[in-house]
Design an enzyme around this catalytic site. Sequence first.
Site, PDB file in Angstrom:
ATOM      1  N   ARG A   1      -5.420  30.467 -33.056  1.00  0.00           N
ATOM      2  CA  ARG A   1      -4.894  31.589 -33.852  1.00  0.00           C
ATOM      3  C   ARG A   1      -3.800  32.325 -33.082  1.00  0.00           C
ATOM      4  O   ARG A   1      -2.978  33.025 -33.666  1.00  0.00           O
ATOM      5  CB  ARG A   1      -6.019  32.562 -34.221  1.00  0.00           C
ATOM      6  CG  ARG A   1      -7.072  31.968 -35.157  1.00  0.00           C
ATOM      7  CD  ARG A   1      -7.883  33.079 -35.812  1.00  0.00           C
ATOM      8  NE  ARG A   1      -9.156  32.620 -36.346  1.00  0.00           N
ATOM      9  CZ  ARG A   1      -9.323  32.099 -37.557  1.00  0.00           C
ATOM     10  NH1 ARG A   1      -8.286  31.929 -38.348  1.00  0.00           N
ATOM     11  NH2 ARG A   1     -10.513  31.731 -37.971  1.00  0.00           N
TER      12      ARG A   1
ATOM     13  N   PHE B   1      -3.630  18.269 -40.451  1.00  0.00           N
ATOM     14  CA  PHE B   1      -4.307  19.506 -40.059  1.00  0.00           C
ATOM     15  C   PHE B   1      -3.371  20.347 -39.206  1.00  0.00           C
ATOM     16  O   PHE B   1      -2.952  19.936 -38.138  1.00  0.00           O
ATOM     17  CB  PHE B   1      -5.610  19.226 -39.315  1.00  0.00           C
ATOM     18  CG  PHE B   1      -6.526  20.417 -39.382  1.00  0.00           C
ATOM     19  CD1 PHE B   1      -7.362  20.602 -40.474  1.00  0.00           C
ATOM     20  CD2 PHE B   1      -6.494  21.369 -38.386  1.00  0.00           C
ATOM     21  CE1 PHE B   1      -8.180  21.724 -40.566  1.00  0.00           C
ATOM     22  CE2 PHE B   1      -7.309  22.504 -38.469  1.00  0.00           C
ATOM     23  CZ  PHE B   1      -8.157  22.677 -39.551  1.00  0.00           C
TER      24      PHE B   1
ATOM     25  N   ASP C   1      -5.936  24.185 -49.465  1.00  0.00           N
ATOM     26  CA  ASP C   1      -6.143  22.776 -49.091  1.00  0.00           C
ATOM     27  C   ASP C   1      -6.669  22.071 -50.340  1.00  0.00           C
ATOM     28  O   ASP C   1      -5.886  21.707 -51.219  1.00  0.00           O
ATOM     29  CB  ASP C   1      -7.095  22.721 -47.893  1.00  0.00           C
ATOM     30  CG  ASP C   1      -7.093  21.368 -47.195  1.00  0.00           C
ATOM     31  OD1 ASP C   1      -7.239  20.367 -47.891  1.00  0.00           O
ATOM     32  OD2 ASP C   1      -6.955  21.319 -45.957  1.00  0.00           O
TER      33      ASP C   1
ATOM     34  N   GLU D   1      -3.533  34.457 -48.965  1.00  0.00           N
ATOM     35  CA  GLU D   1      -4.282  33.360 -48.335  1.00  0.00           C
ATOM     36  C   GLU D   1      -3.368  32.591 -47.396  1.00  0.00           C
ATOM     37  O   GLU D   1      -2.158  32.500 -47.627  1.00  0.00           O
ATOM     38  CB  GLU D   1      -4.799  32.456 -49.470  1.00  0.00           C
ATOM     39  CG  GLU D   1      -5.543  31.211 -49.057  1.00  0.00           C
ATOM     40  CD  GLU D   1      -6.886  31.481 -48.399  1.00  0.00           C
ATOM     41  OE1 GLU D   1      -6.885  32.044 -47.290  1.00  0.00           O
ATOM     42  OE2 GLU D   1      -7.902  31.114 -48.982  1.00  0.00           O
ATOM     43  N   ASP D   2      -3.932  32.042 -46.330  1.00  0.00           N
ATOM     44  CA  ASP D   2      -3.097  31.258 -45.413  1.00  0.00           C
ATOM     45  C   ASP D   2      -2.782  29.886 -45.985  1.00  0.00           C
ATOM     46  O   ASP D   2      -1.638  29.445 -45.969  1.00  0.00           O
ATOM     47  CB  ASP D   2      -3.743  31.140 -44.017  1.00  0.00           C
ATOM     48  CG  ASP D   2      -5.171  30.630 -44.057  1.00  0.00           C
ATOM     49  OD1 ASP D   2      -5.723  30.409 -45.159  1.00  0.00           O
ATOM     50  OD2 ASP D   2      -5.753  30.439 -42.968  1.00  0.00           O
TER      51      ASP D   2
HETATM   52  N1  HPA Z   1      -5.487  24.105 -40.882  1.00  0.00           N
HETATM   53  C1  HPA Z   1      -6.269  25.183 -40.670  1.00  0.00           C
HETATM   54  N2  HPA Z   1      -7.189  25.601 -41.530  1.00  0.00           N
HETATM   55  C2  HPA Z   1      -7.325  24.895 -42.676  1.00  0.00           C
HETATM   56  C3  HPA Z   1      -6.532  23.781 -42.958  1.00  0.00           C
HETATM   57  C4  HPA Z   1      -5.561  23.348 -42.009  1.00  0.00           C
HETATM   58  O1  HPA Z   1      -4.818  22.355 -42.177  1.00  0.00           O
HETATM   59  N3  HPA Z   1      -6.932  23.332 -44.175  1.00  0.00           N
HETATM   60  C5  HPA Z   1      -7.926  24.165 -44.585  1.00  0.00           C
HETATM   61  N4  HPA Z   1      -8.179  25.100 -43.703  1.00  0.00           N
HETATM   62 MG    MG Z   2      -8.080  30.501 -45.219  1.00  0.00          MG
END
Ligand code: HPA
Ligand code: MG
Length: 219
Positions: free
Chosen positions: A202, A189, A140, A136-137
């Site tokens: 991206r 963010f 949050d 996962e990136d």
């Molecule tokens: N950035 C991009 N995508 C996200 C973030 C963020 O800080 N938090 C949840 N999705």
């Molecule tokens: Mg994600």
Amino acid sequence: MASDQNKNWIVIGDEEPGFSLRHFVIPSHYKDDVERVLIPHGMIMDRVEKLAHEIAADTEGPLTVCCILKGGHAFFADLVNRLKKCTNAAGQNLPMQLDFIKVKSYEGDKSSGNVTISYTEQELHDLKGKHLLLVEDIIDTGATMTALLAKLAEYQPASVRVVSLFLKRTPKSVGYIPDYVGVEIPDQFIVGYCLDYNEIFRDLDHVCVISETGKQKYA
Ligand code: HPA
Ligand code: MG
């Protein structure tokens, strides 16, 4: 940069602003849209390499590495490339299967924790007995991942671990902490390295904090 706090990952404190844009190559189309570089691309790659070593050391046999789309794809590609060169505690390379899953979280009124995933029933049943690594990136609030894990558990994988490149420190967190974390970040963010704001950014290599201009332009 980055205090330690005895965690197994890098922690960027609330008062740590990152780096001025003027020290980095930023695509001209984004120069007004980000405020500063929070994590340079080179540092991301260093964390990816270390995470690959840690994961390999903890893994015995075949691993199904599962990319959570879309944001996870750059991290996934770089992580898998590193994992290919790693060995486990027994000195063996890791056999890997690669999988891709698109996850959508429906938040009727914020974190309902309802997710739909792009797998067919058959693909879900095929998870049975597999050792999964979800890539996962960013975590949050953690609501999406918590709901995804609950759904996947119904199909009885042998094990599920989660690696997230970023973990956000936010009061909205449900308390979920992944097995492996690259960098803990303040409640801001971030965009870049495949993390988007409404599908934009991206194509930015460095992880940056979005600016007010950027937020308004791409709202
Ligand atoms: N950035 C991009 N995508 C996200 C973030 C963020 O800080 N938090 C949840 N999705
Ligand atoms: Mg994600």
